[in-house]
Write a protein that holds these residues in place. Structure first.
Motif, PDB file in Angstrom:
ATOM      1  N   LEU A  13       0.831  -1.206   0.000  1.00 24.88           N
ATOM      2  CA  LEU A  13       0.000   0.000   0.000  1.00 24.88           C
ATOM      3  C   LEU A  13       0.858   1.245   0.000  1.00 24.88           C
ATOM      4  CD1 LEU A  13      -2.606  -0.799   2.815  1.00 24.88           C
ATOM      5  CD2 LEU A  13      -2.950  -1.025   0.359  1.00 24.88           C
ATOM      6  N   GLN A  14       0.295   2.289  -0.543  1.00 26.82           N
ATOM      7  CA  GLN A  14       0.900   3.603  -0.391  1.00 26.82           C
ATOM      8  C   GLN A  14       0.370   4.185   0.921  1.00 26.82           C
ATOM      9  OE1 GLN A  14       2.888   4.028  -3.099  1.00 26.82           O
ATOM     10  NE2 GLN A  14       3.888   5.719  -2.022  1.00 26.82           N
ATOM     11  N   GLU A  15       1.213   4.907   1.602  1.00 31.83           N
ATOM     12  CA  GLU A  15       0.797   5.538   2.855  1.00 31.83           C
ATOM     13  C   GLU A  15      -0.479   6.347   2.637  1.00 31.83           C
ATOM     14  OE1 GLU A  15       3.831   8.081   4.519  1.00 31.83           O
ATOM     15  OE2 GLU A  15       3.382   7.358   6.540  1.00 31.83           O
ATOM     16  N   GLY A  16      -1.422   6.195   3.558  1.00 25.36           N
ATOM     17  CA  GLY A  16      -2.685   6.907   3.455  1.00 25.36           C
ATOM     18  C   GLY A  16      -3.818   6.073   2.870  1.00 25.36           C
ATOM     19  N   ALA A  17      -3.482   4.956   2.248  1.00 23.57           N
ATOM     20  CA  ALA A  17      -4.511   4.102   1.642  1.00 23.57           C
ATOM     21  C   ALA A  17      -5.209   3.266   2.712  1.00 23.57           C
ATOM     22  CB  ALA A  17      -3.879   3.197   0.589  1.00 23.57           C
ATOM     23  N   ASN A  18      -6.368   2.742   2.325  1.00 27.94           N
ATOM     24  CA  ASN A  18      -7.129   1.849   3.205  1.00 27.94           C
ATOM     25  C   ASN A  18      -6.991   0.410   2.725  1.00 27.94           C
ATOM     26  OD1 ASN A  18      -8.118   4.215   4.428  1.00 27.94           O
ATOM     27  ND2 ASN A  18      -9.872   4.288   3.029  1.00 27.94           N
ATOM     28  N   SER A  19      -7.219  -0.544   3.625  1.00 29.83           N
ATOM     29  CA  SER A  19      -7.125  -1.946   3.227  1.00 29.83           C
ATOM     30  C   SER A  19      -8.060  -2.804   4.066  1.00 29.83           C
ATOM     31  CB  SER A  19      -5.690  -2.457   3.369  1.00 29.83           C
ATOM     32  OG  SER A  19      -5.275  -2.404   4.712  1.00 29.83           O
ATOM     33  N   THR A  20      -8.379  -3.969   3.511  1.00 26.33           N
ATOM     34  CA  THR A  20      -9.199  -4.958   4.208  1.00 26.33           C
ATOM     35  C   THR A  20      -8.506  -6.305   4.135  1.00 26.33           C
ATOM     36  OG1 THR A  20     -11.245  -3.797   3.620  1.00 26.33           O
ATOM     37  CG2 THR A  20     -11.436  -6.103   4.318  1.00 26.33           C
ATOM     38  N   GLN A  78      -0.252   3.798   7.702  1.00 28.11           N
ATOM     39  CA  GLN A  78       1.020   4.441   7.981  1.00 28.11           C
ATOM     40  C   GLN A  78       2.137   3.410   7.847  1.00 28.11           C
ATOM     41  OE1 GLN A  78       0.549   6.115  11.918  1.00 28.11           O
ATOM     42  NE2 GLN A  78      -1.081   7.512  11.259  1.00 28.11           N
ATOM     43  N   THR A  79       3.355   3.901   7.677  1.00 28.76           N
ATOM     44  CA  THR A  79       4.475   2.964   7.509  1.00 28.76           C
ATOM     45  C   THR A  79       4.624   2.052   8.722  1.00 28.76           C
ATOM     46  OG1 THR A  79       6.017   4.628   8.309  1.00 28.76           O
ATOM     47  CG2 THR A  79       5.721   4.482   5.922  1.00 28.76           C
ATOM     48  N   ASN A 107       3.037  -4.238   3.493  1.00 31.09           N
ATOM     49  CA  ASN A 107       4.146  -3.293   3.330  1.00 31.09           C
ATOM     50  C   ASN A 107       3.547  -1.946   2.946  1.00 31.09           C
ATOM     51  OD1 ASN A 107       6.512  -1.957   2.864  1.00 31.09           O
ATOM     52  ND2 ASN A 107       7.155  -3.177   1.110  1.00 31.09           N
ATOM     53  N   VAL A 108       3.673  -0.972   3.833  1.00 34.08           N
ATOM     54  CA  VAL A 108       3.165   0.367   3.573  1.00 34.08           C
ATOM     55  C   VAL A 108       4.339   1.248   3.171  1.00 34.08           C
ATOM     56  CG1 VAL A 108       1.918   2.365   4.476  1.00 34.08           C
ATOM     57  CG2 VAL A 108       1.321   0.049   5.245  1.00 34.08           C
ATOM     58  N   LYS A 109       4.251   1.798   1.967  1.00 30.41           N
ATOM     59  CA  LYS A 109       5.359   2.602   1.448  1.00 30.41           C
ATOM     60  C   LYS A 109       5.086   4.089   1.647  1.00 30.41           C
ATOM     61  CE  LYS A 109       7.070  -0.757  -1.792  1.00 30.41           C
ATOM     62  NZ  LYS A 109       7.799  -0.938  -3.054  1.00 30.41           N
TER      63      LYS A 109
END
Lengths: 110, 114
Positions: A13-20, A78-79, A107-109
């Motif tokens: 993910l890019q920082e700030g994105a949401n995930s499930t 967040q990272t 992995n949050v970039k």
């Protein structure tokens, strides 16, 4: 024992994105917990959630016991959210024996 | 962190030697667990204890024994270590008895069997 499957196995993910993140289990459960393993190996309990919905800051979780799945939501990632997320369940017929899924590696970039 | 410590934190040993790992808790929780973590398998339960001298087998108990002579200590023994027992070992306690049981983990022990 009870089968636990987590998906996806890997997530970037890019920082700030949401995930499930999803956890499917094969039988009725007494107990379901979500854990985060940070990059240093420490396992941290996030939620005890055998049914219903809970929220803690940017994280929330929902378990639909009748349909045998649980979801972990991460908002505004967040990272520091990077690491592996595990679901663990205790089946109704296997008291005190916890079965873990193989985890979702996040992995949050920046 | 629920006051859980593990010792040693790292160990390298040779095939055939006995190894004992220690888990210590400071809060007198009844339930304690030993897990191993290997790539691709998540965590797997080895043995657990539900009180002093009360233990039971988990999913992957072959080659391991445990003892709990005091509430605060739970020992895991590999009687004759094999290379397949190279792993990271985690101890956990469970708080509460009933509807709000939650597991907390120690920092882990990395064991290498040569």
């Amino acid at each position: 024992g009870i089968q636990v499957e987590q998906s996806p196995p890997d997530l970037i993910l890019q920082e700030g994105a949401n995930s499930t993140l999803r956890c499917n289990f094969s039988d009725s459960v007494n107990n379901l917990q979500w854990f985060h393993q940070n990059p240093w190996g420490q396992l941290i309990n996030l939620f005890y959630i055998p049914s219903g919905t809970k929220q803690n800051g940017r994280l929330s979780a929902t378990t639909v016991a009748t349909e045998r799945y649980s979801l972990l939501y991460i908002s505004s990632s967040q990272t520091t959210d990077s690491g592996v997320y595990f679901c663990a369940v205790e089946g109704e017929d296997n008291f005190n024996k916890f079965y873990f899924g193989s985890g979702t590696k996040l992995n949050v970039k920046p | 962190d629920a006051g859980i410590t593990q010792s040693p934190r790292h160990k390298v040993t040779e095939t055939g030697t006995p190894v004992t790992l220690r888990c210590h808790q400071t809060e007198n929780h009844r339930y304690m667990y030993w897990y191993r973590q290997d790539p691709g398998h998540g965590l797997r339960l080895i043995h657990y204890s539900y009180g002093v001298k009360d233990t039971d087998k988990g999913e992957v108990s072959d080659g391991y024994s445990v003892s709990r002579s005091k509430t605060e200590d739970f020992l895991l023994t590999l009687e004759s270590a094999t290379s397949s027992q190279t792993s990271v070992y985690f101890c956990a306690i469970m708080t509460g008895e009933g509807s709000t049981d939650t597991q907390y983990f120690g920092p882990g022990t990395r064991l290498t069997v040569l």
